[in-house]
Each structure stands twice: as structure tokens, then as C-alpha cells.
Scaffold this active site. Structure first.
Site, PDB file in Angstrom:
ATOM      1  N   ARG B  64      85.180 -21.853  11.333  1.00 48.61           N
ATOM      2  CA  ARG B  64      85.758 -21.250  10.287  1.00 48.61           C
ATOM      3  C   ARG B  64      85.663 -20.064   9.796  1.00 48.61           C
ATOM      4  O   ARG B  64      86.718 -19.360   8.303  1.00 48.61           O
ATOM      5  CB  ARG B  64      86.984 -22.333   9.346  1.00 48.61           C
ATOM      6  CG  ARG B  64      87.353 -22.951   9.675  1.00 48.61           C
ATOM      7  CD  ARG B  64      88.709 -23.264  10.791  1.00 48.61           C
ATOM      8  NE  ARG B  64      89.033 -24.370  10.974  1.00 48.61           N
ATOM      9  CZ  ARG B  64      90.686 -24.158  11.796  1.00 48.61           C
ATOM     10  NH1 ARG B  64      90.015 -22.588  12.242  1.00 48.61           N
ATOM     11  NH2 ARG B  64      91.804 -24.904  12.192  1.00 48.61           N
ATOM     12  N   HIS B 232      92.781 -27.327  26.715  1.00 49.65           N
ATOM     13  CA  HIS B 232      93.922 -28.588  26.160  1.00 49.65           C
ATOM     14  C   HIS B 232      94.410 -29.291  26.530  1.00 49.65           C
ATOM     15  O   HIS B 232      95.707 -29.577  26.301  1.00 49.65           O
ATOM     16  CB  HIS B 232      93.473 -28.444  24.949  1.00 49.65           C
ATOM     17  CG  HIS B 232      94.282 -27.353  23.825  1.00 49.65           C
ATOM     18  ND1 HIS B 232      95.308 -27.098  25.104  1.00 49.65           N
ATOM     19  CD2 HIS B 232      93.931 -26.467  22.288  1.00 49.65           C
ATOM     20  CE1 HIS B 232      95.589 -26.051  23.921  1.00 49.65           C
ATOM     21  NE2 HIS B 232      94.761 -25.946  22.892  1.00 49.65           N
ATOM     22  N   ASP B 305      88.343 -29.055  20.506  1.00 52.75           N
ATOM     23  CA  ASP B 305      88.892 -28.226  19.846  1.00 52.75           C
ATOM     24  C   ASP B 305      88.958 -28.953  18.503  1.00 52.75           C
ATOM     25  O   ASP B 305      90.014 -28.628  17.766  1.00 52.75           O
ATOM     26  CB  ASP B 305      90.346 -28.978  20.497  1.00 52.75           C
ATOM     27  CG  ASP B 305      91.358 -27.346  20.217  1.00 52.75           C
ATOM     28  OD1 ASP B 305      90.659 -26.653  19.811  1.00 52.75           O
ATOM     29  OD2 ASP B 305      91.630 -27.976  20.095  1.00 52.75           O
ATOM     30  N   GLY B 324      95.993 -29.983  14.139  1.00 49.62           N
ATOM     31  CA  GLY B 324      94.250 -30.188  14.616  1.00 49.62           C
ATOM     32  C   GLY B 324      93.540 -30.797  13.830  1.00 49.62           C
ATOM     33  O   GLY B 324      94.111 -31.531  12.820  1.00 49.62           O
TER      34      GLY B 324
HETATM   35 ZN   LIG Z   1      94.708 -24.401  20.875  1.00 52.09          ZN
HETATM   36 ZN   LIG Z   2      91.962 -24.791  19.846  1.00 52.67          ZN
END
Ligand SMILES: [Zn+2]
Ligand SMILES: [Zn+2]
Lengths: 311, 425
Positions: B64, B232, B305, B324
Site C-alpha cells: 500500500r 484472478h 491478490d 480483498g
Molecule cells: Zn483485481
Molecule cells: Zn488485485
């Protein structure tokens, strides 16, 4: 009352048939209270109920408020506009504050599915779901069923049609879950966009013409149609909706003599239902409102573990 | 000069077609031939019972920095990567500000140089600000060191813009990675559209919201004769589309995250935001199709991911929670457990290939091999180790994972970057 062990009422999906019957029986006892001249019992004296309505609803809020007052609870109303949620405080923080104020029961209306479960998992207080997004509205479901049973006796084998915007309706979901458990046969009726075939996985039938159910239904529960502005991709317009799904006077004449006509309100007269039909003698729409009080008293009483049930 | 000898292990090096018991030697961070003269190593690792694999590569992580270092920094993310057995990761550009220019890419790479324990590769945005409107400056970003472009987290909706992006990227040999999501079909969808979304009254995210963009990408990859990699993959239908297109020679590829084969949408019934992913968890049928796609080579990239979020951000109403989960520490174990041990869809050597030579080849990374002269990135793997994940031990700054307490079989036990151990169990 024996058999009830839950702190919260989050939805009817998670209740057993036995638990549903406990609530309905308790509601029956409380209905008597509303018919006395002194409409009050001390069952929840000393308890504090917070009506926490993040999404506005005068009807449901008032019904809960009156129910709590009849049980002698102290009632605080918090609405979305006054609440700190608008100032960026999280639901969790707001709830923790309510708990710090020693609220015993929080009645939550919220636009997010699962919001009441979110609070229930984090707070000591009893959480009553007064509508969470498109998920459930258990007390509305219960009052619908209470009304059906009061009018018809058992629901075993009863043909119940729920008509309208099922996809976005929490009322429909709560009805479906409870009706299935109590042995009714449910048919969902509405445009294919708002009543997708996948609903059959919930153990109900799906129909796309109101005329298909008129002769067989024992109950028709008409849901409110939101204005086309919000739903423009789901059907072309109100005119077409009325043609296909409106309970017009002519259609109402084809219903079985004893068929109950229900609506959770507020009604769009001339849309879901013709005005005459809504006010006709098979309509139990106002009785639903009355029964809502009894059902909510029962739910508050059971979840808060109150004492002093009227004999 | 410092030398490292890893002995007693089973070397699996798919890039060079090796699977044998042998020693592996690294000198000054570079893999060398096994000396024949009886040289003593400065450091020795006994890899008995272990697989000696090229350092694992994850081409899809979100660290991040810049902008949201309360969720993860490049430093903490790299430690999570090392703890998962990864020696290289590829960061997505949806930082704040977005990595859509050479300056931000340079900043990320400088940060990585000083704080990361693993190799950090970066991607640049397809469009400025990930807004889907104007192309980002690919030439300048290539100069700053990107290895691919993607708007991950977003999806370019305008097909003309996407077409030009693919055409333009071709000049630089850049693979376009795409998060496949059609906005008009997905709307505010938060979970798979199906029985559970109906029951829970949550807005559905239908499979075709992914499939229609996978199909778009197949058509564009075909038209431009240039590679597009679908990130993904969650839908069985996407697997079928990619399989058919690859058979025709279209340069299309797809990747799989472990949560999409480990979990189904019924987990959302408690409204736990740790099960809220984008694309969403789907059904057993999708899982079977995805595993079939991995088994037959249709899908030959695995990734996490890895998407850290702070507790207070996830601890909200489900429809308002971010999408996520964490993934770096659990992905190898989950894939090993499901693909190799439980489903027997692939063997351990193939799993290692999907995590080493395949991603290296896709993005032209000079990694993923134990060939002489390559950087000495090595992951030691215990293929049969049974273990339970404890999120509280994670070096990540976040804790958003549904796999706390999950039992798995197979685990990376030591991570070596350029000849130096950066993590071991
Ligand atoms: Zn994505
Ligand atoms: Zn991603």
C-alpha cells in the site's frame, strides 16, 4: 416463555418452526393487552429500548415505539439525520456508545443487509432487525403470518402469492422463510427481472402473470413497487406494471371468496392494488398494522427476557 | 566472496527440466556450477526431505505504499512475502497516488531498495489515474522499470481505449494485465449473483460481468496479436473461453487466486467481510472448472491478490467494506493442499512451475530458474508438512484473512534471496 433462547431477532431464515410458533403464541397473548382499556403491562419496566433508524420509516418506528411503551420500557428514538453516522462515525462506534448508555434493546433499521447481525455479534444488547437492506424484515414477516393464521387457522398447505418487487424486498424474504417452515406453498409473482427464476432454489414457485394465481391463491400479499426512477432498468413503466401485475377490481373478482388481500404499506393506490380493493372486505391491510404491535411486543418481550406476561 | 551450499535436497527446476537429488551452490548471490575440486562452502544448508525450488514469484500483490501505509508498507509486505516462500513479487499500481507515471514508479522502487527483503517488481497503470480514459506514459514508465501494465482494482470499460492500450504497449513488449469486470453488469455487486445473494439480499456480481471482459480481451489480443493476461479468474465460464482461445493460438492467459478454489459464496451467510472479494467467491461448479483449467494448462499462473486492509476498514456493514484479503502467507499452502494433495490435479513439480518459470516467462522476469548465472533466489519446500495458519503471527500490518486456523499440507520453510536467507520457519 420456554423454548426461546435468543438474545436477538435478526431474521426468520434462522428461526425454527417451533421458534416462530413461540413468537406467534406470545403475540396472541399480547394482542389482548391492546384490547384492554389500560393498554399497558409492566413486562419491560426498567428496560431501555433504542429505536435506531439509520434509514427512515415512520410506520415501523412508531409501531416499535408503541410496542415498547405498552411493555413499560423507556424508549429513545435516534434517526439517521440526528445520528453521528452522518458525521462519519462508524456503525460499530455508534453502537458501542449506545451500549455504554446501557441500552437493553436496539431496534435497528439500516440500508445494508447484515447490519443487524453486525451489531448483534458485537453488543450485549438485544438487537431487533427492523429491516436490513434487501435482506430481512422479520417483524413484518411475523405480523403478516400472524394475520394469516388469525384469519385462516393453520397455514399448512395454504397457497400464498407474494406479488411485486421480490428481488429488492426484505419483506418478501422474511415471508418466504417463515411460510416455508409453516407449511404454506409460496408463489412469487412479478416481472422476470424482479422475480428471477433462481428464487426457485428457495423452495418457492415463480410466476410472471398475476392471472396464473388468482383462482388458486388463499392469500395475496402485494408488495410496494418503488418508483420507476429507481428501477428503470427492471421494467418499462408503471402503466405496464399495472397491466401485468396490478390487483385491479376485475382481477379481484376472480379471487377465491375467502382470499386474504395483504400489503405491508404504504400502498400506491391504483398501482399494486385498486383503491376499492384495498378498502374492500377481503383486505386485511389495517389489521396487519394492529397485529404489528402485538408481534413487536412479543419479540421485544422474548428477546429482552421480560417478566409478567399477561394471563 | 561468500559461498552457500544447499545439500541433500531434491532440486525441482522446471525452467531447466530438472528434478533430481543434487547440491545447489550459490556464490556472491549468483548460482554457480557445483565445484568439482572439493571447495568448502562458507555456509551450508541441509535440505533433507525438502524440495529446493527456484524462488517463488507472485505477480499480483498490493503493497500500500505510497498512500496507505497503515495497511501495509513495502517493507512489511515483503516480509509477508518471504514468510510465504516468495522471493519476488509484482506490485499493482493502485496506490495513492496511482503508479501511472515514472516519478511514482521510481519512488516505489527506491522504497523497495531500502526496505524490502524480497525482489519487488512494479507495474504501471494502463490509464492515467486508473480512470480508464487516457493512456499512461508507457515509455517513461518502462524507463523507470515497470514489468507490465494494469489498471487492477479497475477495469478499462471503453473498448477503444483498451484496444489502443494493447496496441501501444506492444511497442514496448509490455503484457497488459486486466482486472476483468464490466461495470454495467456488476453495478454495486458485492458477492456472487446466485442463490446466496438472493437469500441474503445482497447485490449480485454475476459471472458474466467477468466473462464478457475476458471475451473482450480475447478479441483484442487476437486483433492486436499481443498478449493480455486476465487476472484472478473466478468463473468457470472464463476458463472455457480462455481454453478455446488458447487452442486457437490467441495470446491470452489467466491466473488463479487460492480463495477462488478454496471457498464458495455460502461463506457470506454470516456477513463476514473477510469473505468479500473482487471478483467474488463463487460456487463448487466454478471451482471444479478452475481446477480443471489449472490441470490442463489453460490457467498457468497462480497468485495471491494480497490485499491488506485495516481492521476498522473491514469492520463495517458488508456492502460498505472494501474488497480483498491477505494472501501471501497462505497461498502456497492452500494450492499445495488443494491441487496437489486433495484433488491431485497437478503434482508438486507442476505447482512449482506455476509459481516460478511460468510467471517469469509471462512477464520476462530474469527470475524463476536455478540455471547457472541466475540470481540465487531459492525456496525450500516441505511438500508434506501439515500446518495451521495463525494470522496473529503475520508480519503484515493487516489481519484481513478468512484462513486463520485453516489446516494445510505443504509449505515453504525457508526463503533465500540472492544467497541470503530472509525467512525460515
Ligand atoms: Zn483485481
Ligand atoms: Zn488485485
Amino acid at each position: 416463555m420456554s423454548g426461546w433462547t435468543r438474545k436477538d431477532l435478526l431474521g426468520l431464515d434462522e428461526l425454527s418452526a417451533e421458534e416462530l410458533r413461540i413468537i406467534l403464541d406470545t403475540a396472541k397473548a399480547f394482542k389482548g393487552v391492546g384490547e384492554r382499556s389500560l393498554k399497558k403491562v409492566p413486562a419491560l419496566r426498567g428496560h431501555t429500548m433504542v429505536n435506531f433508524f439509520v434509514e427512515p420509516s415512520t410506520r415501523t418506528r412508531t409501531s416499535f415505539e408503541l410496542a415498547a411503551m405498552r411493555l413499560s420500557a423507556d424508549v429513545v428514538n435516534i434517526s439517521a439525520t440526528a445520528s453521528s453516522l452522518q458525521k462519519g462515525e462508524s456503525l460499530k462506534d455508534t453502537a458501542l456508545n449506545l451500549e455504554a448508555l446501557r441500552a437493553d434493546i436496539i431496534v435497528l433499521r439500516h440500508s445494508s443487509a447484515g447490519a443487524s447481525r453486525f451489531l448483534a455479534e458485537r453488543l450485549q444488547a438485544s438487537i431487533i432487525n427492523a429491516g436490513d437492506g434487501a435482506h430481512e424484515h422479520p417483524t413484518q414477516g411475523l405480523l403478516d403470518i400472524f394475520t394469516m393464521i388469525e384469519k385462516r387457522g393453520s397455514l399448512e398447505g395454504a397457497e400464498v402469492a407474494i406479488i411485486g418487487d421480490i428481488l429488492f424486498s426484505r419483506v418478501a424474504r422474511s415471508n418466504i422463510y417463515a411460510l416455508n417452515k409453516l407449511g404454506a406453498k409460496v408463489t412469487l409473482v412479478g416481472p422476470s427481472t424482479l422475480v428471477p427464476k433462481a428464487f426457485e432454489k428457495l423452495g418457492v414457485k415463480v410466476a410472471h402473470r398475476i392471472d396464473d394465481i388468482l383462482e388458486t391463491a388463499d392469500v395475496v400479499n402485494l408488495l410496494r413497487i418503488q418508483h420507476e426512477r429507481q428501477r428503470k432498468e427492471y421494467f418499462p413503466g408503471i402503466g405496464e406494471y399495472i397491466k401485468l401485475f396490478g390487483l385491479t377490481k376485475a382481477r379481484a373478482e376472480r379471487l377465491k371468496p375467502g382470499c386474504l388481500i395483504m400489503h405491508p404499506g404504504p400502498i400506491n393506490r391504483g398501482v399494486e392494488i385498486d383503491s376499492d380493493v384495498a378498502d374492500g372486505d377481503r383486505s386485511v391491510i389495517l389489521e396487519q398494522v394492529t397485529n404489528g404491535l402485538a408481534v413487536r411486543m412479543a419479540v421485544l418481550y422474548l428477546c429482552a427476557g421480560g417478566v409478567g406476561l399477561p394471563s | 566472496m561468500s559461498t552457500l551450499r544447499i545439500f541433500n535436497g531434491r532440486i525441482i527446476d522446471p525452467a531447466n527440466g530438472r528434478d533430481e537429488k543434487a547440491d545447489l551452490w550459490i556464490r556472491d548471490g549468483v548460482i554457480i556450477e557445483t565445484p568439482v575440486d572439493g571447495t568448502k562452502a562458507d555456509e551450508e544448508i541441509d535440505a533433507k526431505g525438502r524440495i529446493v525450488a527456484p524462488g517463488l514469484i507472485d505477480i499480483h500483490v498490493h503493497f500500500r505504499e505510497p498512500g496507505q501505509s497503515h495497511k501495509e508498507t513495502i517493507g512489511t509486505g515483503s516480509q509477508a512475502a518471504a514468510a510465504g516462500g516468495f522471493t519476488s513479487v509484482v506490485c499493482m499500481p493502485n496506490t495513492s497516488p496511482a503508479a501511472d507515471n515514472a516519478g511514482t514508479i521510481t519512488l516505489i522502487r527506491e522504497k523497495a531498495a531500502t526496505s524490502s527483503v524480497v525482489n519487488i517488481f512494479t507495474t504501471g497503470a494502463i490509464t492515467k489515474g486508473l480512470a480508464g480514459q487516457e493512456l499512461a506514459p508507457y515509455n517513461a514508465m518502462v524507463g523507470a522499470g515497470i514489468v507490465a501494465i494494469t489498471d487492477d482494482g479497475h477495469c478499462v470499460q471503453n473498448h477503444e481505449v483498451m484496444r489502443r492500450a494493447v496496441e501501444y504497449a506492444r511497442m514496448f513488449g509490455l503484457v497488459v494485465l486486466d482486472h476483468c469486470q464490466d461495470y454495467s453488469l456488476v453495478g454495486g455487486g458485492v458477492m456472487n449473483e446466485g442463490e446466496w445473494s438472493l437469500r441474503l439480499g445482497l447485490p449480485g456480481w454475476p459471472r458474466i460481468g467477468e466473462e464478457i471482459i475476458v471475451m473482450r480481451n480475447i478479441l483484442l489480443a487476437d486483433l492486436c496479436d499481443s498478449p493480455i493476461h486476465c487476472q484472478h479468474i473466478s468463473s468457470g465460464g472464463s476458463v472455457r473461453l480462455i481454453r478455446e482461445a488458447r487452442a486457437r493460438g490467441v495470446k491470452i492467459s489467466g491466473e488463479v487466486c487460492p480463495h477462488h478454489i478454496a471457498l464458495t459464496d455460502d461463506h457470506l451467510q454470516t456477513f463476514d467481510s473477510n469473505y468479500k472479494m473482487n471478483p467474488p467467491l463463487r460456487t463448487e461448479r466454478d471451482i471444479e472448472a478452475i481446477i480443471g483449467g489449472i490441470a490442463d494448462g489453460t490457467l498457468d499462473i497462480l497468485c495471491s491478490d494480497h490485499a491488506p486492509h485495516a481492521k476498522y476498514e473491514k469492520e463495517v456493514e458488508l456492502d460498505q467494506a472494501p474488497f480483498g484479503i491477505l494472501g501471501l502467507e497462505t497461498e502456497f499452502g492452500l494450492f499445495s493442499d488443494i491441487l496437489v494433495h486433495k484433488k491431485k490435479a497437478i503434482d508438486m513439480a507442476r505447482l512449482i512451475e506455476l509459481y516460478t518459470s511460468k510467471p517469469a516467462k509471462l512477464l520476462s522476469l530474469d527470475r524463476g530458474t536455478l540455471g547457472v548465472g541466475a540470481q540465487g533466489d531459492v525456496t525450500l519446500i516441505d511438500p508434506d508438512l501439515e500446518w495451521v495458519y495463525d494470522k496473529e503471527l503475520s508480519p503484515s500490518l493487516s489481519r484481513n484473512t478468512p484462513f486463520h486456523g485453516t489446516e494445510m499440507k505443504g509449505r515453504a520453510v525457508q526463503t533465500i534471496v540472492a544467497g541470503k536467507t530472509v525467512w525460515s520457519l
